[in-house]
Scaffold this active site. Structure first.
Site, PDB file in Angstrom:
ATOM      1  CG  MET A   8      -1.874  -1.215   1.191  1.00  0.00           C
ATOM      2  SD  MET A   8      -3.338  -1.003   2.200  1.00  0.00           S
ATOM      3  CE  MET A   8      -2.611  -0.752   3.805  1.00  0.00           C
ATOM      4  N   GLY A   9       2.166   1.095  -0.288  1.00  0.00           N
ATOM      5  CA  GLY A   9       3.040   2.252  -0.456  1.00  0.00           C
ATOM      6  C   GLY A   9       3.580   2.829   0.835  1.00  0.00           C
ATOM      7  N   GLY A  59      11.169  -2.525   5.394  1.00  0.00           N
ATOM      8  CA  GLY A  59      10.426  -3.788   5.330  1.00  0.00           C
ATOM      9  C   GLY A  59       9.979  -4.071   3.902  1.00  0.00           C
ATOM     10  CG  HIS A  60       6.958  -1.582   2.097  1.00  0.00           C
ATOM     11  ND1 HIS A  60       6.865  -0.472   2.900  1.00  0.00           N
ATOM     12  CD2 HIS A  60       5.729  -2.154   2.119  1.00  0.00           C
ATOM     13  CE1 HIS A  60       5.639  -0.365   3.369  1.00  0.00           C
ATOM     14  NE2 HIS A  60       4.930  -1.377   2.927  1.00  0.00           N
ATOM     15  N   GLY A  93       5.069 -10.137   4.016  1.00  0.00           N
ATOM     16  CA  GLY A  93       5.794 -10.024   5.274  1.00  0.00           C
ATOM     17  C   GLY A  93       5.108 -10.790   6.400  1.00  0.00           C
ATOM     18  CB  SER A 107       3.082   2.765   6.103  1.00  0.00           C
ATOM     19  OG  SER A 107       3.691   1.879   5.198  1.00  0.00           O
ATOM     20  NE  ARG A 108      -2.828   1.684   9.465  1.00  0.00           N
ATOM     21  CZ  ARG A 108      -3.189   0.620   8.736  1.00  0.00           C
ATOM     22  NH1 ARG A 108      -2.526  -0.512   8.836  1.00  0.00           N
ATOM     23  NH2 ARG A 108      -4.224   0.679   7.914  1.00  0.00           N
TER      24      ARG A 108
HETATM   25  P1  AMP Z   1       1.607  -2.776   3.486  1.00  0.00           P
HETATM   26  O1  AMP Z   1       2.130  -1.746   2.538  1.00  0.00           O
HETATM   27  O2  AMP Z   1       1.598  -2.343   4.911  1.00  0.00           O
HETATM   28  O3  AMP Z   1       0.314  -3.407   3.020  1.00  0.00           O
HETATM   29  O4  AMP Z   1       2.662  -3.955   3.464  1.00  0.00           O
HETATM   30  C1  AMP Z   1       3.042  -4.563   2.252  1.00  0.00           C
HETATM   31  C2  AMP Z   1       3.817  -5.821   2.562  1.00  0.00           C
HETATM   32  O5  AMP Z   1       4.954  -5.486   3.340  1.00  0.00           O
HETATM   33  C3  AMP Z   1       3.011  -6.840   3.386  1.00  0.00           C
HETATM   34  O6  AMP Z   1       3.303  -8.155   2.915  1.00  0.00           O
HETATM   35  C4  AMP Z   1       3.538  -6.632   4.782  1.00  0.00           C
HETATM   36  O7  AMP Z   1       3.446  -7.777   5.592  1.00  0.00           O
HETATM   37  C5  AMP Z   1       4.989  -6.295   4.493  1.00  0.00           C
HETATM   38  N1  AMP Z   1       5.574  -5.560   5.620  1.00  0.00           N
HETATM   39  C6  AMP Z   1       5.139  -4.395   6.167  1.00  0.00           C
HETATM   40  N2  AMP Z   1       5.928  -4.054   7.223  1.00  0.00           N
HETATM   41  C7  AMP Z   1       6.856  -5.039   7.332  1.00  0.00           C
HETATM   42  C8  AMP Z   1       7.950  -5.276   8.226  1.00  0.00           C
HETATM   43  N3  AMP Z   1       8.241  -4.436   9.219  1.00  0.00           N
HETATM   44  N4  AMP Z   1       8.683  -6.390   8.040  1.00  0.00           N
HETATM   45  C9  AMP Z   1       8.398  -7.263   7.040  1.00  0.00           C
HETATM   46  N5  AMP Z   1       7.398  -7.101   6.169  1.00  0.00           N
HETATM   47  C10 AMP Z   1       6.642  -6.007   6.309  1.00  0.00           C
END
Ligand code: AMP
Length: 291
Positions: A30-31, A36-37, A147, A186-187
């Site tokens: 979701m950007g 992590g991303h 993740g 991101s939050r």
């Molecule tokens: P999001 O943009 O939050 O939807 O996350 C996109 C992907 O990044 C999802 O598969 C999450 O699980 C992964 N993700 C987000 N934060 C982390 C983190 N701290 N460590 C590993 N993966 C992450």
């Protein structure tokens, strides 16, 4: 790196790559990228010839009163970071093209989605499974990286892929953390200094559970009580859930064993809902290694 914004453009590109025998790896996001991303993108690059990163803040996985409208974004920065991390395509569809008029299909995974985040966020995993299913088709991905931070989400996706015989390999990536243990999210950007300190209650709870279990406390009711008190001692914390669950079924367990995972969701400052998880028993050191 190519920017593709239309679903038709995405399928066209994917068909060409598949025709040329290229293996496609997808990283749905979701950007507002953080390390992590970027680690997920680099891992995808080790499993595929072409990495597609999707950036889509999927409206149907947000409930009323959640942070859809406020979700942080910085497209130029994301574009630069994704390119550096080796993405071949940044796929950025808009909500109208993903859910055109007349759209009426939902992918719903059963039991796995009914508790934990599924209980606090009704409909959330229907939205996730539906959009991820669409992204798998649009990108013709051979593998996709998710993740472990969103542990239930990863379990739901694995279930969907198995149940619907999808020909895609699902790869999990361990949680990427700040030096002090806070899981990157991101939050986290919503947290000021004071509540950033409170957010440490999640990773520290994992450490507390591991220490207590190593000290012989294996009853999850007892462990959950200790963690509850621990979290509530941090200013501005409100517990959504503390779960000791089996790491594949996500069913609650009474006594900790090697498959038990602690999953947590805590709201900070009445506003920022954070999640974290980890194994309760530390894996034994490999033979021949010393602590
Ligand atoms: P999001 O943009 O939050 O939807 O996350 C996109 C992907 O990044 C999802 O598969 C999450 O699980 C992964 N993700 C987000 N934060 C982390 C983190 N701290 N460590 C590993 N993966 C992450």
């Amino acid at each position: 790196m190519k920017i593709i914004s239309s679903p038709a453009g995405m399928t066209g590109w994917a068909a060409k790559q598949a025709g040329a025998g290229k293996r496609i790896g997808l990283v749905p996001t979701m950007g507002f990228f953080h390390e992590g991303h970027l680690s997920l993108m680099r891992l995808a690059g080790r499993h595929a010839d072409r990495v597609v990163v999707s950036l889509f803040v999927n409206p149907v996985q947000f409930g009323p009163g959640e942070d859809l409208a406020a979700y942080p974004h910085d497209f130029d920065r994301d574009r630069e970071l994704a390119e550096k991390a080796g993405a071949a395509v940044l796929f950025v569809p808009d909500a109208e093209s993903m859910y055109p008029g007349g759209f009426q299909t939902t992918v719903r995974v059963g039991r796995l989605t009914r508790h934990l985040c599924g209980a606090s966020r009704p409909g959330h995993f229907d939205g996730v499974a539906t959009v991820v299913c669409k992204l798998f088709h649009l990108t013709a991905a051979d593998c996709a990286v998710f993740g472990e931070k969103d542990f239930q989400q990863l379990a739901v996706i694995r279930r969907m892929v198995a149940d619907l015989n999808m020909a895609i390999e699902i790869i999990g990536h361990p949680i990427v953390r700040e030096a002090d243990g806070l899981a990157l999210s991101s939050r986290n950007t919503y947290l000021d200094e004071r509540f950033r300190a409170s957010a440490l209650c999640l990773s520290r709870s994992l450490a507390l559970a591991q220490k207590s279990a190593a000290g012989g406390i294996l009853e999850t009711r007892e462990l959950a009580g200790r963690i509850r008190d621990f979290i509530l001692a941090f200013p501005g914390t409100e517990i959504d859930y503390i779960g000791f669950v089996h790491s594949r079924s996500l069913e609650p367990v009474a006594i900790v064993d090697a498959d038990t995972r602690l999953v947590l969701a805590v709201k900070i400052n009445d506003r920022v809902r954070l999640i974290d998880n980890g194994p309760v028993l530390q894996p034994a050191a490999a033979p021949g290694t010393t602590a």
